[in-house]
Design a protein around this motif. Structure first.
Motif, PDB file in Angstrom:
ATOM      1  N   ALA A 173      -5.481   7.967  -1.637  1.00 16.88           N
ATOM      2  CA  ALA A 173      -7.164   8.098  -1.111  1.00 16.88           C
ATOM      3  C   ALA A 173      -7.667   9.992  -0.973  1.00 16.88           C
ATOM      4  N   GLU A 174      -9.152   9.450  -1.346  1.00 12.60           N
ATOM      5  CA  GLU A 174      -8.990  11.007  -1.631  1.00 12.60           C
ATOM      6  C   GLU A 174     -10.667  11.505  -1.118  1.00 12.60           C
ATOM      7  N   LEU A 175     -11.450  12.208  -1.166  1.00  8.55           N
ATOM      8  CA  LEU A 175     -12.139  12.452   0.062  1.00  8.55           C
ATOM      9  C   LEU A 175     -13.177  13.317  -1.105  1.00  8.55           C
ATOM     10  N   HIS A 176     -14.118  13.278  -1.082  1.00 12.17           N
ATOM     11  CA  HIS A 176     -15.506  14.143  -1.984  1.00 12.17           C
ATOM     12  C   HIS A 176     -16.574  14.604  -1.358  1.00 12.17           C
ATOM     13  N   PRO A 387     -27.131  13.137   3.838  1.00 16.12           N
ATOM     14  CA  PRO A 387     -25.946  14.056   4.012  1.00 16.12           C
ATOM     15  C   PRO A 387     -24.638  12.826   3.624  1.00 16.12           C
ATOM     16  N   ALA A 388     -24.101  13.256   2.698  1.00 15.34           N
ATOM     17  CA  ALA A 388     -22.826  12.357   2.827  1.00 15.34           C
ATOM     18  C   ALA A 388     -21.706  12.409   1.994  1.00 15.34           C
ATOM     19  N   ARG A 389     -20.713  11.756   2.214  1.00 16.09           N
ATOM     20  CA  ARG A 389     -19.652  12.204   1.496  1.00 16.09           C
ATOM     21  C   ARG A 389     -18.736  10.747   0.715  1.00 16.09           C
ATOM     22  N   ILE A 390     -17.888  10.742  -0.388  1.00 19.60           N
ATOM     23  CA  ILE A 390     -17.139   9.578  -0.726  1.00 19.60           C
ATOM     24  C   ILE A 390     -15.449   9.584  -0.624  1.00 19.60           C
ATOM     25  N   LEU A 391     -15.072   7.950   1.391  1.00 15.90           N
ATOM     26  CA  LEU A 391     -13.882   8.661   0.535  1.00 15.90           C
ATOM     27  C   LEU A 391     -13.595   7.000  -0.344  1.00 15.90           C
ATOM     28  N   SER A 427     -19.658   0.729   1.159  1.00 16.99           N
ATOM     29  CA  SER A 427     -18.438   0.887   0.494  1.00 16.99           C
ATOM     30  C   SER A 427     -18.598   0.048  -0.725  1.00 16.99           C
ATOM     31  N   ALA A 428     -17.303  -0.326  -1.301  1.00 15.44           N
ATOM     32  CA  ALA A 428     -17.120  -1.161  -2.878  1.00 15.44           C
ATOM     33  C   ALA A 428     -15.728  -1.312  -2.732  1.00 15.44           C
ATOM     34  N   SER A 429     -15.427  -2.661  -2.788  1.00 14.80           N
ATOM     35  CA  SER A 429     -14.024  -3.442  -3.463  1.00 14.80           C
ATOM     36  C   SER A 429     -13.886  -3.529  -4.940  1.00 14.80           C
ATOM     37  N   LEU A 430     -12.593  -3.327  -5.454  1.00 11.25           N
ATOM     38  CA  LEU A 430     -12.445  -4.302  -6.483  1.00 11.25           C
ATOM     39  C   LEU A 430     -11.354  -5.246  -6.393  1.00 11.25           C
ATOM     40  N   CYS A 431     -10.901  -6.143  -6.247  1.00 12.37           N
ATOM     41  CA  CYS A 431     -10.429  -7.347  -6.123  1.00 12.37           C
ATOM     42  C   CYS A 431      -9.524  -7.979  -6.934  1.00 12.37           C
ATOM     43  N   THR A 432      -9.442  -7.694  -8.210  1.00 19.32           N
ATOM     44  CA  THR A 432      -9.029  -8.279  -8.918  1.00 19.32           C
ATOM     45  C   THR A 432      -9.091  -9.818  -9.015  1.00 19.32           C
ATOM     46  N   ASP A 433      -7.514 -10.301  -8.784  1.00 23.89           N
ATOM     47  CA  ASP A 433      -8.184 -11.423  -9.780  1.00 23.89           C
ATOM     48  C   ASP A 433      -7.728 -12.683  -8.091  1.00 23.89           C
TER      49      ASP A 433
END
Length: 512
Positions: A173-176, A387-391, A427-433
């Motif tokens: 978990a990160e914040l930018h 104004p925005a931030r990425i988490l 939001s963006a999600s990586l779901c593999t298989d």
């Protein structure tokens, strides 16, 4: 014209009625608030899930930890239960094998009593009378039928338990922070500027009408009027322009899918109380009798886009396959009304531009596409001047399908005092298989073998929340106008500001 009931998948209660007649396969009878629909059915043509159950059996602790980290407490014991059931299935298989061998021996003796063989079991059978052999054969047949039924039940239960388990988790978990809000400090947790709500701004300007929507549809609906309706289309066109410029193919998807398609994508409750609220369409009794599968309204076009390749094979040279769609989205969004659900922030129906991609089953290649989505999201939000931030989200905030999820939050001045000012807009999600296995979407991997492509999805733009953010961040108290982001002006007749028409000031807004 018949009245169609649309029901919540979680609680089965009727959420709204619309005067509409659907064509064959969609038509339903009028239902009361207490009417329930039959359990979701998968037709014979539906994709057969192909879950890696061996990996679950070999790593039960890993899957238990994943469930607990994601707050899927009910499913935490599924992996160990699968291990137990697999052992039972193995015992049954051994019993079945023994019984079949004995049955074959009896059949051999019945067919040719004169057969000579030094096998001790066969010699013992030769001492039996024909009636004794027939009686034992009948007994073995019945036992085999019972064992076979138990085996099928166990395998079905194992698959059901496996389907409930969420994807494994990766990434910290990160914040930018992209850009600080006006009058704020880049390093500050909350900037100092406060401001009026988009509800009050939009109502004062006469471009948002919640009161009429409350009368027509209830809480959670809204009317966009004049420049707000124009702003919706401008946002859609701008988001499409950005994504298609990067080579993504536009699709116009259906808003109704089979409920099992949504479940295969990971849209399912975490527990018996459920967090996932999906509108399902009530079936006519005749449809239920014909086992017509349950239908639902899509909460995101991710579901219908993923369904495009269900039960099919994507050629290797077609990957990565990138799609973008504009759709209306429907979510029950049950729960208490409060500051976090005010106005346009949480609604039942909204327009969204969604990105969806299939990639080769390779973590690096999938991550490249995932990062491309994040880059486009960043481009869109920054060009809007928000104004925005990425988490990078922790495991507790992941849904069933995502192995990694990144949210982008915009600054909402009206939310500062109670909610810290920030609110999710993409939001963006990586779901593999996870999704491809459940939808039986295949591709060829190295060596020509069949494998399962990875999937990734991301919100290019969720219209209502972005409208809310634009109204609050672009509001000028002195001129009583809202600045229109420059990138949207070509679709706003070149106007630089939303002026609306002043309706009222400092009055409570009904229906919010």
């Amino acid at each position: 014209m018949r009245r169609t009931a649309i029901q919540c998948l979680r609680c089965r209660s009727t959420k709204l009625n619309v005067q509409s007649v659907f064509k064959r396969g969609y038509a339903v009878e009028a239902t009361s608030n207490t009417t329930t629909t039959p359990a979701s059915k998968r037709p014979t043509s539906a994709p057969k899930p192909i879950i890696d159950i061996r990996h679950i059996r070999q790593n039960p602790e890993l899957y238990e930890t994943t469930c607990l980290e994601r707050n899927y407490k009910r499913q935490a014991g599924n992996a160990s239960r699968i291990v137990e059931l697999h052992e039972q299935w193995q015992n049954l298989t051994r019993s079945s094998r023994t019984n079949r061998e004995r049955s074959n021996l009896l059949r051999k003796q019945m067919a040719n009593p004169a057969t000579s063989n030094n096998d001790e079991d066969l010699q013992a059978v030769k001492k039996m009378t024909r009636e004794e052999i027939q009686e034992e054969a009948r007994k073995l047949k019945n036992e085999l039928a019972g064992i076979s039924e138990q085996e099928e039940q166990i395998l079905a239960t194992i698959e059901e338990l496996a389907l409930e388990i969420p994807n494994l988790t990766t990434g910290p978990a990160e914040l930018h922070q992209l850009s600080p809000p006006e009058d704020g400090d880049t390093d500050a947790a909350t900037p100092i500027r406060d401001g009026p709500s988009h509800v009050q701004i939009g109502t004062d300007l006469g471009i948002l009408d919640f009161a009429s929507a409350a009368t027509a549809s209830g809480w959670g609906w809204y009317y966009l009027v004049g420049e707000a309706a124009q702003l919706e289309q401008a946002l859609v066109q701008y988001a499409l322009a950005v994504v298609t410029r990067h080579g993504w193919l536009q699709v116009s998807p259906p808003s109704i899918v089979y409920s099992h398609i949504g479940a295969a994508c990971g849209f399912q409750p975490r527990d018996q109380n459920g967090e996932q609220q999906v509108y399902t369409i009530a079936q006519a009794q005749s449809d239920a009798e014909r086992d017509v599968p349950e239908l639902c309204l899509t909460g995101t076009s991710e579901i219908s886009l993923a369904g495009m390749k269900a039960a099919s094979t994507i050629q290797t040279d077609e990957l990565p396959m990138k799609r973008v769609a504009v759709s209306r989205c429907y979510r029950a969004e049950a729960g208490a009304r409060g500051a976090d659900t005010k106005g346009l922030y949480r609604v039942h129906e909204f327009t969204k531009v969604e990105m969806f991609a299939w990639t080769a089953p390779d973590e690096d290649l999938a991550t490249d596409v995932f990062e491309e989505m994040l880059d486009m999201q960043t481009e869109i939000i920054q060009s809007l001047g928000l104004p925005a931030r990425i988490l990078s989200m922790p495991a507790t905030d992941l849904g069933a399908s995502a192995t990694r999820k990144v949210d982008m939050e915009a600054w909402f001045p009206s939310r500062m005092s109670k909610l810290g000012g920030w609110g999710e807009v993409t939001s963006a999600s990586l779901c593999t298989d996870y999704q491809s296995r459940r939808l039986a979407t295949r591709t060829r991997i190295e060596g020509g073998k069949m494998g399962f492509p990875y999937t990734a999805n991301g919100t290019a733009l969720a219209v209502p929340r972005v409208i809310a953010a634009i109204l609050e961040n672009g509001w000028d108290e002195e001129t009583m106008t809202v600045t229109i982001p420059e990138c949207l002006r070509p679709w706003m007749d070149g106007k630089e500001a939303i002026k609306g028409h002043i309706v009222r000031r400092n009055k409570k807004v009904d229906g919010v």
